[in-house]
Scaffold this active site. Structure first.
Site, PDB file in Angstrom:
ATOM      1  N   HIS A 319       0.626  -0.956  -0.025  1.00 39.34           N
ATOM      2  CA  HIS A 319      -0.380   0.004  -0.079  1.00 39.34           C
ATOM      3  C   HIS A 319       0.416   1.172   0.275  1.00 39.34           C
ATOM      4  O   HIS A 319       1.859   1.014   0.543  1.00 39.34           O
ATOM      5  CB  HIS A 319      -0.680  -0.187   1.498  1.00 39.34           C
ATOM      6  CG  HIS A 319      -1.943   1.166   1.332  1.00 39.34           C
ATOM      7  ND1 HIS A 319      -2.069   2.645   1.222  1.00 39.34           N
ATOM      8  CD2 HIS A 319      -3.102   0.386   1.023  1.00 39.34           C
ATOM      9  CE1 HIS A 319      -3.150   2.888   1.132  1.00 39.34           C
ATOM     10  NE2 HIS A 319      -4.054   2.201   0.767  1.00 39.34           N
ATOM     11  N   ARG A 339      -6.121  10.478   0.360  1.00 38.62           N
ATOM     12  CA  ARG A 339      -5.549  10.574  -1.522  1.00 38.62           C
ATOM     13  C   ARG A 339      -7.222  10.964  -2.362  1.00 38.62           C
ATOM     14  O   ARG A 339      -7.218  12.146  -2.830  1.00 38.62           O
ATOM     15  CB  ARG A 339      -5.204   9.939  -1.578  1.00 38.62           C
ATOM     16  CG  ARG A 339      -3.779  10.348  -1.899  1.00 38.62           C
ATOM     17  CD  ARG A 339      -2.588   8.710  -2.554  1.00 38.62           C
ATOM     18  NE  ARG A 339      -2.790   7.996  -1.630  1.00 38.62           N
ATOM     19  CZ  ARG A 339      -2.527   6.825  -2.074  1.00 38.62           C
ATOM     20  NH1 ARG A 339      -2.114   6.453  -3.972  1.00 38.62           N
ATOM     21  NH2 ARG A 339      -2.450   5.226  -1.573  1.00 38.62           N
TER      22      ARG A 339
HETATM   23  O1  MEZ Z   1      -9.329  -1.833  -0.641  1.00 37.65           O
HETATM   24  C1  MEZ Z   1      -8.348  -1.757   0.295  1.00 37.65           C
HETATM   25  O2  MEZ Z   1      -7.392  -2.614   0.581  1.00 37.65           O
HETATM   26  C2  MEZ Z   1      -9.016  -0.424   1.043  1.00 37.65           C
HETATM   27  C3  MEZ Z   1      -9.659   0.452   1.568  1.00 37.65           C
HETATM   28  C4  MEZ Z   1      -7.509   0.271   1.662  1.00 37.65           C
HETATM   29  C5  MEZ Z   1      -7.759   1.999   2.313  1.00 37.65           C
HETATM   30  O3  MEZ Z   1      -6.813   2.579   1.456  1.00 37.65           O
HETATM   31  O4  MEZ Z   1      -8.103   2.118   3.023  1.00 37.65           O
END
Ligand code: MEZ
Length: 541
Positions: A319, A339
């Site tokens: 992420h 974002r």
């Molecule tokens: O789907 C995901 O991983 C999610 C919604 C994560 C996030 O950034 O909140």
């Protein structure tokens, strides 16, 4: 609170550029630029971090080093005398895992009339579902369609998703939202009751439904209540450590181990559903993780030993915005919704260096490039990061937006004396999601008869990269489907055949024949944060 001089100096530059950056629309990268960026900076492309499997159904394919070690390890029951005639639990459908996918599966199996039981190594709800923040996608607005959703997800996943799985995901999404709503999930709505929806990285329509920035916790709360209210048995603090087959090679139960006493129990089942979630706690390539404590890829190990094939096990999601500072919450998730609401990624010099809503793999690689070769990261005692300029959100949407839309994020940083309404936050990619997993067909069955899989343990729904909000969606869609299919299958026969663990011996023989000698036992169950201390190792799971 930011105290180091380099951070304070950099924040001044970020503040000076804020108004201009807020209206700036950084261009999107071309396909060629993305490809080059990924190949150079994305961790999935770092060949030295992968090993080729020499044993099992994916022999010849590469997976991360840490996963290879577990897939080609010793069984926990290798030296145990297991009595398969003494059955402790006898059910129609055995669900392994108590997160969103496992709970959805159990609810639908129960609806199907099956005697259902959940077994989980921690507690029901200790799962990545609980940690999900930003929302769940579904094309249920007049300007959107499942076809549009399909195109976004297919492109975002590098055209690698299994079409029949992705088709199910997007076409059953509106019903998944309705189902959750009917069960009691409190989605964000406008005063007239219309669902509030936002963009995520790589979406062409606003289709992210959310419960502020604790969407997963709200969904998990509801599913857990439903499981418990129905009286579906949940055996907690009990791990599945090996699957049991019948003499025809069909899934027929699991060997269970109490996490506290290490007592062994036998569960016999007509069908088994693996819903064990992800692998963030394996800390691939040394990355921190946004995952819950139990995310150690157990399901992949269990399935692999009975001969179920994995798909895309070499692809992980980092992420883009994990916390890089302060140290106490290092690696925790900063939802993409930050974002979506208008915050931009800004480097040490206050420059908005990329479009904030590129797909996740591209965004993560872009941040890594900014902090490595370009030397534009902000140094911390633990590493490096770039700014996510959160005060821009209120500049764009008005005062009060942060408290209303991302209150959990505001509170998490406030505990460390950082007011995200006034100060930017420092982020760096964190290990978030296992894109690959066990290969299934559209009804949720793996390559092994009567063994179903749902949720993050599945591979192929999203291809080689997943878009935001499609994971909360897949746990519901594929959890429900696995529950329906497994209960329907269980209803087609009366008796489970004779139980066997011969496959464990056969796998061990294969390891020996391949010359693999290892002390590692798997599944891993819990991470080992022992810092090399052998005293800790003694009690390790
Ligand atoms: O789907 C995901 O991983 C999610 C919604 C994560 C996030 O950034 O909140």
């Amino acid at each position: 609170m930011y105290t180091s001089q380099n951070m304070l100096d950099s924040i001044k530059k970020v503040e000076a550029a804020r108004e201009a950056n807020a209206v700036l629309e950084p261009r999107r990268m071309t396909a060629e630029e993305k490809e080059k960026l990924l190949a150079t900076y994305h961790p999935d492309y770092k060949q030295s971090e992968f090993a080729v499997l020499t044993v099992g159904p994916n022999k010849g394919e590469k997976v991360p080093l840490e996963l290879a070690e577990l897939l080609q390890a010793n069984s926990r029951i290798k030296d145990m005398d297991i009595d398969l005639t003494k059955i402790d639990y006898d059910v129609d459908v055995l669900v392994i895992g108590g997160g969103g996918a496992g709970s959805s599966a159990a609810i639908e199996a129960d609806n199907g009339g099956a005697k259902t039981m959940i077994v989980t190594k921690l507690r029901i709800g200790d799962a990545n579902t609980m940690m999900a923040e930003g929302g769940i996608q579904a094309a249920d607005k007049p300007n959107d369609s499942p076809a549009q959703h399909y195109l976004d997800a297919f492109g975002g996943g590098h055209f690698a998703a299994k079409p029949e799985l992705l088709y199910r995901l997007v076409t059953e999404a509106p019903d998944a939202i309705q189902w959750l709503s009917d069960l009691g999930v409190e989605f964000d709505k406008t005063e007239d009751g219309t669902m509030v929806t936002t963009h995520g990285g790589g979406t062409s329509r606003k289709r992210m439904h959310a419960a502020k920035d604790y969407s997963g916790a709200e969904i998990m709360r509801t599913l857990r209540d439903e499981v418990l209210n129905r009286g579906i048995p949940v055996v907690d603090f009990t791990a599945a450590i090996e699957l049991i087959l019948d003499k025809d090679g069909k899934a027929a139960g699991a060997v269970l181990m109490n996490m506290e006493t290490r007592e062994i129990k036998i569960a016999r089942a007509k069908t088994v559903i693996i819903a064990t979630g992800g692998a963030g706690r394996l800390h691939y390539q040394g990355f921190p993780t946004s995952n819950h404590y139990g995310a150690t890829a157990d399901g992949l190990v269990l399935a692999y030993r009975v001969g179920a094939k994995l798909l895309y096990a070499d692809t992980l999601q980092y992420h883009p915005t994990g916390v890089a500072y302060p140290e106490q919450i290092f690696g925790a998730l900063v939802t993409e919704k930050v974002r979506s609401l208008g915050a931009k990624l800004v480097n040490v010099n206050g420059e908005a260096f990329m479009h904030p809503l590129e797909t996740r793999d591209v965004s993560a690689a872009s941040i890594i490039r900014e902090c490595s070769d370009r030397g534009n990261g902000v140094a911390t005692a633990e590493g490096v990061g770039v700014w996510l300029d959160t005060p821009m959100i209120e500049l764009k949407n008005g005062e009060g937006t942060i408290e209303k839309r991302i209150p959990a994020m505001m509170r998490m940083f406030a505990k460390h004396n950082i007011d995200i309404r006034k100060e930017p936050i420092l982020v760096y990619p964190t290990l978030h999601y296992q894109n690959g997993g066990i290969d299934i067909s559209a009804d949720g069955m793996s390559g092994v008869e009567n063994l179903y899989v749902a949720g993050e343990a599945v591979g192929g729904i999203h291809g080689r990269n997943r878009l935001m909000g499609n994971s909360l969606l897949d746990i519901i869609v594929f959890g429900r489907n696995a529950g329906k299919s497994a209960s329907a299958k269980a209803a087609t026969f009366d008796k489970v055949g004779e139980l066997t663990l011969e496959h464990v011996k056969a796998f061990d023989k294969q390891l020996k024949e391949a010359g693999i000698e290892t002390d590692v036992v798997s599944p891993k169950l819990l991470p080992t944060y022992n810092h090399g201390n052998p005293e800790f190792e003694k009690g390790a799971f």
